[in-house]
Design an enzyme around this catalytic site. Sequence first.
Site, short mmCIF file in Angstrom:
data_model
loop_
_atom_site.label_atom_id
_atom_site.label_comp_id
_atom_site.label_asym_id
_atom_site.label_seq_id
_atom_site.Cartn_x
_atom_site.Cartn_y
_atom_site.Cartn_z
N GLY A 170 0.81 -1.21 0.03
CA GLY A 170 0.07 0.11 0.03
C GLY A 170 1.07 1.32 0.02
N ARG A 197 5.39 -10.34 -7.22
CA ARG A 197 5.40 -9.31 -8.35
C ARG A 197 4.51 -8.34 -8.06
NH1 ARG A 197 9.13 -10.64 -12.20
NH2 ARG A 197 9.29 -12.68 -12.41
N ALA A 198 4.69 -6.73 -8.57
CA ALA A 198 3.29 -6.07 -8.35
C ALA A 198 2.15 -6.56 -9.22
CB ALA A 198 3.89 -4.90 -8.95
N THR A 205 8.80 -6.45 -4.67
CA THR A 205 10.10 -6.90 -4.27
C THR A 205 10.66 -7.90 -5.50
OG1 THR A 205 9.90 -6.78 -1.93
CG2 THR A 205 11.63 -8.04 -2.48
N ASP A 258 -9.60 -7.42 -1.25
CA ASP A 258 -8.68 -7.94 -0.35
C ASP A 258 -9.21 -8.36 0.70
OD1 ASP A 258 -5.97 -8.53 0.35
OD2 ASP A 258 -5.29 -6.21 0.78
N LYS A 290 -3.81 0.40 2.82
CA LYS A 290 -4.78 -0.56 3.11
C LYS A 290 -5.36 -0.40 4.70
CE LYS A 290 -2.69 -3.82 -0.09
NZ LYS A 290 -1.90 -5.13 -0.02
#
Length: 508
Positions: A170, A197-198, A205, A258, A290
Amino acid sequence: MKYSVRILDIATRSGILLNYLDARNIGVLDGDRVQLINPKNSLAVTAVVTTTSTLEGQGTAGVYRGTNRRLNLTEGEEIEIREADRPASLDFIKKKMDGGRLTKEETLTIIKDVVNDEISAAELTAFITASYINPLDMEEVEHLTRAMVETGERIKFASRPIVDKHSIGGVPGNKISLLVVPIIAASGLKIPKTSSRAITGAGGTADLMEVLANVEFSAREVQEMTEKVGGTIVWGGATNIAPADDRIILQEYPFKIDARGQMLASVMAKKYAVGANLVVIDIPVGSHTKVPTVQEGRKLAREFIELGERLGMKVECALTYGDIPVGYSIGPNLEVREALRVLEGATEPNSFIQKSVSLAGIALEMSGKAARGTGAQMAQDILSSGKALEKFRQIIEIQGGDPKVKSEDILPGEHQFVVNAPASGYIVEMNNVSLITLARLAGAPHDRGAGILLHAKKGTLIKAGEPLFTIYAEREWRLQKAVEEGRHLVPVLVEGMLLDRVPSQSEV
């Protein structure tokens, strides 16, 4: 019934294209399941049917490339197709939709069917939505976590402690794993860091580490590398660790769902599966994160800690300041360059360094390497001494990268646009969501050189015309798109000390 195979270049994991007359003969409709059997080796999978009147002739079956990975068919071979039974997991998903509680066995059945592609994307979305509307209680979260672990690979180290760290995300620029992992590994502890991964961010990262080295390894390779150099930074999706989690995340993405229970299970399943028994969780708190309040952060922290206790893991959580980016860079190359500069000895940016050594320090204290209250200083000493840089180079090398890489070797995209302050005043707000959106518009994380470099942060007094941030892109059209659409985002807000003037009634 047997059909001639045609391989279709479609990556969907579980699908087959049939002529509608063949489907009718088998007794299935669009969306129904069939069992596909390779007569040569008796391999069998379940696939979801799509029918056509023109794309496939009678007697042929269009097998998706993603489906064929598990069948090993070649063009023109025969395949046997039968009507498949309806999976029991659908009844359990319906139970959750109706507000019921799932048992351990029911949860395991659902997750096994997710991993084995026995349920469709729509059915998985129904499970995700049901768990969002009717939240999982802690017992259900534990069942889900254990099911995710049981249906994937696991790493078992011969000795402990095994440390791990996770951020719930976030906050843009949150590159701290590039410091935390080598600091912890340099202390003599083991930290097999599997990362994501994004999906909605400007760089996960794994995306950052991929600038420097390969990140795709098996679980066995992760264990071997960790045993040799003390740590790794790899992409979890390549390891087959908690594979159901990756499929759930993909279905969550379009709706930006989420669900709390699934998020807890997602994080802890991967930590449990790599053998970690000491885990530090970073919970950024801020208006555009978040977790908007400290109270919400503490509640989430208690849930992580309770789940850890149920799994036999010690968990500590750090509520971190999330109203501004970590450091000054957003996007793969820019963030990696900033991290390397700090590892090489730079003493700024303070927010990045302070957050990294604080979280690493918690892990050092949890392990007994440092006394309580001294972990952050120990982490800072490891960083300042150059030991963290040396360890990071070892990690880069064992993952196939160039251990001699320097910060000046990492360059941003060649196209850039500087956004200047429209007026003099203080930077009163930095909108994390808008900054991430802007970086993605510029091409991040796919284009590694794309991103944003901040020139000033919240609280800074700035003059009209001075630079606020620079947008970088690898492709000119991407830069133009970011500049045009970014005009409506207001990622950085500047206001003077005088907000408004309210005149007396006689002057109105």
